[in-house]
Design a protein around this motif. Structure first.
Motif, PDB file in Angstrom:
ATOM      1  N   GLU A   1     -22.072 -32.817  36.152  1.00 23.28           N
ATOM      2  CA  GLU A   1     -22.507 -31.525  36.707  1.00 23.28           C
ATOM      3  C   GLU A   1     -21.593 -30.391  36.272  1.00 23.28           C
ATOM      4  O   GLU A   1     -22.032 -29.274  36.047  1.00 23.28           O
ATOM      5  CB  GLU A   1     -22.528 -31.589  38.238  1.00 23.28           C
ATOM      6  CG  GLU A   1     -23.586 -32.530  38.720  1.00 23.28           C
ATOM      7  CD  GLU A   1     -24.273 -32.068  39.986  1.00 23.28           C
ATOM      8  OE1 GLU A   1     -23.639 -31.368  40.779  1.00 23.28           O
ATOM      9  OE2 GLU A   1     -25.443 -32.426  40.166  1.00 23.28           O
TER      10      GLU A   1
ATOM     11  N   LYS B   1     -22.119 -26.804  38.799  1.00 21.84           N
ATOM     12  CA  LYS B   1     -21.038 -26.289  39.640  1.00 21.84           C
ATOM     13  C   LYS B   1     -19.751 -26.976  39.247  1.00 21.84           C
ATOM     14  O   LYS B   1     -19.740 -28.099  38.775  1.00 21.84           O
ATOM     15  CB  LYS B   1     -21.348 -26.417  41.133  1.00 21.84           C
ATOM     16  CG  LYS B   1     -21.533 -27.790  41.673  1.00 21.84           C
ATOM     17  CD  LYS B   1     -21.711 -27.796  43.188  1.00 21.84           C
ATOM     18  CE  LYS B   1     -23.070 -27.302  43.659  1.00 21.84           C
ATOM     19  NZ  LYS B   1     -23.374 -27.679  45.046  1.00 21.84           N
TER      20      LYS B   1
ATOM     21  N   GLU C   1     -24.889 -29.893  48.207  1.00 27.12           N
ATOM     22  CA  GLU C   1     -24.082 -28.989  49.033  1.00 27.12           C
ATOM     23  C   GLU C   1     -24.598 -27.556  48.837  1.00 27.12           C
ATOM     24  O   GLU C   1     -25.405 -27.307  47.943  1.00 27.12           O
ATOM     25  CB  GLU C   1     -22.617 -29.067  48.606  1.00 27.12           C
ATOM     26  CG  GLU C   1     -22.031 -30.466  48.541  1.00 27.12           C
ATOM     27  CD  GLU C   1     -21.811 -31.090  49.911  1.00 27.12           C
ATOM     28  OE1 GLU C   1     -21.846 -30.353  50.918  1.00 27.12           O
ATOM     29  OE2 GLU C   1     -21.596 -32.313  49.969  1.00 27.12           O
TER      30      GLU C   1
ATOM     31  N   LYS D   1     -33.601 -31.710  45.220  1.00 28.93           N
ATOM     32  CA  LYS D   1     -32.644 -31.405  44.153  1.00 28.93           C
ATOM     33  C   LYS D   1     -33.207 -31.984  42.866  1.00 28.93           C
ATOM     34  O   LYS D   1     -33.408 -33.200  42.830  1.00 28.93           O
ATOM     35  CB  LYS D   1     -31.275 -32.023  44.434  1.00 28.93           C
ATOM     36  CG  LYS D   1     -30.325 -31.855  43.245  1.00 28.93           C
ATOM     37  CD  LYS D   1     -28.971 -32.498  43.447  1.00 28.93           C
ATOM     38  CE  LYS D   1     -28.140 -32.316  42.170  1.00 28.93           C
ATOM     39  NZ  LYS D   1     -26.786 -32.811  42.282  1.00 28.93           N
TER      40      LYS D   1
ATOM     41  N   HIS E   1     -14.399 -30.107  42.076  1.00 31.12           N
ATOM     42  CA  HIS E   1     -12.990 -29.737  42.259  1.00 31.12           C
ATOM     43  C   HIS E   1     -12.024 -30.533  41.394  1.00 31.12           C
ATOM     44  O   HIS E   1     -10.932 -30.090  41.110  1.00 31.12           O
ATOM     45  CB  HIS E   1     -12.606 -29.902  43.741  1.00 31.12           C
ATOM     46  CG  HIS E   1     -12.311 -31.313  44.104  1.00 31.12           C
ATOM     47  ND1 HIS E   1     -13.270 -32.284  44.191  1.00 31.12           N
ATOM     48  CD2 HIS E   1     -11.132 -31.933  44.329  1.00 31.12           C
ATOM     49  CE1 HIS E   1     -12.707 -33.432  44.491  1.00 31.12           C
ATOM     50  NE2 HIS E   1     -11.416 -33.243  44.586  1.00 31.12           N
TER      51      HIS E   1
HETATM   52  P1  XMP Z   1     -24.148 -31.173  44.438  1.00 34.39           P
HETATM   53  O1  XMP Z   1     -23.892 -30.231  45.568  1.00 34.39           O
HETATM   54  O2  XMP Z   1     -23.543 -30.740  43.162  1.00 34.39           O
HETATM   55  O3  XMP Z   1     -23.409 -32.509  44.853  1.00 34.39           O
HETATM   56  O4  XMP Z   1     -25.610 -31.538  44.298  1.00 34.39           O
HETATM   57  C1  XMP Z   1     -23.521 -33.754  44.180  1.00 34.39           C
HETATM   58  C2  XMP Z   1     -22.608 -34.743  44.913  1.00 34.39           C
HETATM   59  O5  XMP Z   1     -21.243 -34.401  44.673  1.00 34.39           O
HETATM   60  C3  XMP Z   1     -20.597 -34.030  45.901  1.00 34.39           C
HETATM   61  N1  XMP Z   1     -19.789 -32.858  45.566  1.00 34.39           N
HETATM   62  C4  XMP Z   1     -18.510 -32.950  45.192  1.00 34.39           C
HETATM   63  N2  XMP Z   1     -17.693 -34.013  45.124  1.00 34.39           N
HETATM   64  N3  XMP Z   1     -15.947 -32.604  44.397  1.00 34.39           N
HETATM   65  C5  XMP Z   1     -16.411 -33.829  44.737  1.00 34.39           C
HETATM   66  O6  XMP Z   1     -15.629 -34.808  44.705  1.00 34.39           O
HETATM   67  C6  XMP Z   1     -16.708 -31.480  44.437  1.00 34.39           C
HETATM   68  O7  XMP Z   1     -16.259 -30.389  44.116  1.00 34.39           O
HETATM   69  C7  XMP Z   1     -18.048 -31.677  44.865  1.00 34.39           C
HETATM   70  N4  XMP Z   1     -19.099 -30.825  45.026  1.00 34.39           N
HETATM   71  C8  XMP Z   1     -20.147 -31.577  45.444  1.00 34.39           C
HETATM   72  C9  XMP Z   1     -21.699 -33.760  46.896  1.00 34.39           C
HETATM   73  O8  XMP Z   1     -21.278 -33.993  48.226  1.00 34.39           O
HETATM   74  C10 XMP Z   1     -22.777 -34.717  46.427  1.00 34.39           C
HETATM   75  O9  XMP Z   1     -22.595 -36.023  46.916  1.00 34.39           O
END
Ligand code: XMP
Length: 321
Positions: free
Chosen positions: A145, A151, A319, A313, A154
């Protein structure tokens, strides 16, 4: 992407574990390493792998950044102590809240959290302990991602061209980088972590900050923390992949005791997903949702509105930030 995924069906957990233990030992040599345990399945698996490879030459920290869910440090630190892994609790709350002060842009907030982790807290811990390596549980979905520009997760550094040795003073070891969540769970189970760890729903590294639209203040974290606790209690029986509460920035007009109450909005999301790459909203029973709304509006101060997100999604992400 240069890293090749190992799919869950192609994984031989025992062999993978043995290979990674050998790899960690050979990279670290006689040196010391540190790692941060959050209690999620990725960092928990890495903690055990690292300890099997390095023993006392790995120092494990639990970083309390103030963005945790209720009672997390009190729950996770003793659990690992029982497994024979000493964990030092580090109070970094002031550092993270200062770094986030006044910020509202999602990617700026993510960047601030990354810098607080890697440049401030980990650099200091590495220096104090004399370590040369940071062991961490980055997984395949995290890099995918970030590299795609969806995004900034981290924990992604080297894939963005960041030389951690030069910028922060340590090298990274990322044993799980070829695996997605279901495969990481297999590894955690084979490492004999308890089920409450290997089956834990995913939780993001930026923690509750990933669920706060607008500025992350202690007061706003407290609101989303209380709502999260209620959501987790109410939705754990759904068996969903992940469920969460989000605090919105905009307020809405409500009414309480016959008087206007201009208050906060909480959005609830509950996801069916295999690996977080795609997802769809769980068809949660209406009775459950109604009770959830009732509890959040009575138990979380200031909340007058609760919504349930029914978007897939993509185009949503899991998130909010
Ligand atoms: P998103 O929000 O991108 O999330 O659809 C996909 C999965 O990743 C988790 N998530 C993160 N995990 N650091 C992480 O270790 C991050 O910055 C981060 N941002 C999102 C989110 O909870 C979901 O399981």
């Amino acid at each position: 992407m240069k890293i090749e995924e190992i799919e869950a069906q192609d994984l031989n957990p025992q062999r993978f574990i043995e290979e990674k233990i050998t790899e960690i030992s050979s990279i670290a040599g006689n040196g010391l390493a540190v790692n941060a345990l959050s209690g999620g399945v990725d960092s928990s698996a890495v903690t055990i792998l690292g300890h099997r490879a390095l023993g006392e030459r790995l120092k494990t920290y639990f970083i309390d950044h103030g963005l945790m869910r209720e009672d997390e440090p009190q729950r996770i630190v003793p659990l690992f102590k029982e497994l024979g892994v000493p964990v030092e609790l580090v109070d970094s709350r002031a550092e993270f809240f200062n770094a986030l002060k006044g910020m509202t842009d999602p990617e700026e907030k993510r960047e601030a959290i990354t810098q607080a982790f890697y440049k401030d807290v980990f650099s200091r811990l590495v220096k104090e302990s004399g370590a040369g390596y940071l062991l961490q549980g980055t997984n395949y979905t995290d890099i995918e991602e970030t590299v795609a520009g969806v995004k900034r997760q981290h924990n992604i550094l080297e894939q963005l061209g960041i030389d951690t040795q030069k910028q922060y003073g340590y090298k990274l070891i990322e044993p799980l980088i070829q695996l997605r969540k279901p495969a990481v769970r297999e590894i955690a189970k084979t490492l004999e972590l308890p089920e409450e760890i290997y089956n834990r729903p995913p939780f993001p590294g930026p923690a509750l900050a990933a669920r706060i639209i607008g500025e992350v203040t202690q007061e706003r974290v407290e609101t989303v923390r209380k709502a999260t606790q209620i959501v987790e209690q109410a939705l754990s029986d759904t068996g969903a992949f992940q469920y969460l509460a989000i605090l919105h920035e905009d307020k809405v007009t409500g009414v309480r005791d016959g008087k206007r109450d201009y208050g906060l909005q909480i959005e609830v999301r509950c996801w069916d997903s295999e690996d977080a790459k795609t997802g769809s909203p769980t068809r949660v029973g209406y009775d459950i949702l109604e009770k959830l709304a009732e509890r959040i509006t009575t138990e979380v101060p200031g909340v007058v509105s609760v919504t349930y997100n029914v978007t897939k999604k993509p185009p949503s992400t899991i998130e909010a930030v």
